[in-house]
Design a protein around this motif. Sequence first.
Motif, PDB file in Angstrom:
ATOM      1  N   GLY A  23       0.785  -1.228   0.000  1.00  0.00           N
ATOM      2  CA  GLY A  23       0.000   0.000   0.000  1.00  0.00           C
ATOM      3  C   GLY A  23       0.813   1.272   0.000  1.00  0.00           C
ATOM      4  O   GLY A  23       0.541   2.186  -0.785  1.00  0.00           O
ATOM      5  N   TRP A  27      -0.719   1.507  -3.603  1.00  0.00           N
ATOM      6  CA  TRP A  27      -2.158   1.753  -3.457  1.00  0.00           C
ATOM      7  C   TRP A  27      -2.459   3.080  -2.792  1.00  0.00           C
ATOM      8  O   TRP A  27      -3.406   3.769  -3.186  1.00  0.00           O
ATOM      9  N   GLU A  28      -1.684   3.448  -1.783  1.00  0.00           N
ATOM     10  CA  GLU A  28      -1.993   4.679  -1.042  1.00  0.00           C
ATOM     11  C   GLU A  28      -1.851   5.941  -1.895  1.00  0.00           C
ATOM     12  O   GLU A  28      -2.733   6.812  -1.862  1.00  0.00           O
ATOM     13  N   GLY A  31      -4.856   5.896  -4.166  1.00  0.00           N
ATOM     14  CA  GLY A  31      -6.074   6.173  -3.413  1.00  0.00           C
ATOM     15  C   GLY A  31      -6.198   7.631  -3.046  1.00  0.00           C
ATOM     16  O   GLY A  31      -7.283   8.229  -3.145  1.00  0.00           O
ATOM     17  N   GLY A  52     -10.685  -2.697  -1.051  1.00  0.00           N
ATOM     18  CA  GLY A  52      -9.452  -3.332  -0.602  1.00  0.00           C
ATOM     19  C   GLY A  52      -9.218  -3.086   0.876  1.00  0.00           C
ATOM     20  O   GLY A  52     -10.128  -3.206   1.698  1.00  0.00           O
ATOM     21  N   ALA A  55      -7.212   2.061   0.685  1.00  0.00           N
ATOM     22  CA  ALA A  55      -6.327   3.079   0.107  1.00  0.00           C
ATOM     23  C   ALA A  55      -7.045   4.385  -0.180  1.00  0.00           C
ATOM     24  O   ALA A  55      -6.471   5.468  -0.023  1.00  0.00           O
ATOM     25  N   SER A 222      -0.998  -8.095  -5.106  1.00  0.00           N
ATOM     26  CA  SER A 222      -1.916  -7.611  -6.131  1.00  0.00           C
ATOM     27  C   SER A 222      -2.649  -8.803  -6.745  1.00  0.00           C
ATOM     28  O   SER A 222      -2.491  -9.949  -6.310  1.00  0.00           O
TER      29      SER A 222
END
Length: 267
Positions: A23, A27-28, A31, A52, A55, A222
């Motif tokens: 993340g 992802w973060e 997001g 998820g 995120a 992932s």
Amino acid sequence: MSTRKVGTQRAFDEAAADFAALGRYLWEPIGAATVAAAGLGRGARVLDACCGTGASALPAARVVGPEGVVDALDLSGPMIGELRRLSADLPQLRAHQADATAWETDGYDAVLTALGIFFFPDMTDGTERLISRVRPGGRAVFTIWRGGSMVTAGRYVGRAMAAVTDSAPPPEREPGLIDRINQAESYAEWLSARGLSDVDVVVNELRLTMTPEVAWLVIIGSGFRGLLSDLEPAVVEQVRERYLDSLRDEGVTELDVTTLIGSGTVG
């Protein structure tokens, strides 16, 4: 539930902890950019679909504050369990193990989906369903991969699996709608055809430095995790070594993880 949907859910169930570990690298940032495009305010009601481990749901909850609410949905129980742990101090975030395409509550100020709509069995129908959950004048924000993003990692791990198991590389995914709309102009046209107005598509350029740790997290944290599901742990370790060696030997130091953040106003 379709076979593809079952396979996708299984991969993300297995990847939950590693998904969270990836993340901060991947992802973060995606997001956070998705939330920024929504223009949320204090007290807003938000639906975060395919959330998820949070995120986009977590930063959205911080923006809307205790006066607002974020309903975060995901099919994966382990993902939702991790999100509940991470959001223990954010009572405005309500995490649900649920199918976003069957969610009944409506009247939201915004709907967010970061890298999720292309997993729907029917991408168009599922996206339109989410849009219908938003009040008139609200915002819909859907983030997808730009064409070419993430593919290098999949190609290299596929080759590594083939070499270790002495088999053909995993078959390539059959082209679908996402492959026809994964550039900014075509994506904007598709979103407009869903009834959204004031459509804007931001190209969120992002490159991931492929250290050995990050390069392997890209696989196990992932949807690529599903490629390894039927392999014994010792074989997975051999695949990991072969994959990382091939990246190093061929000088692959970065991964293109650029996204398209599409947003529009609901009529």
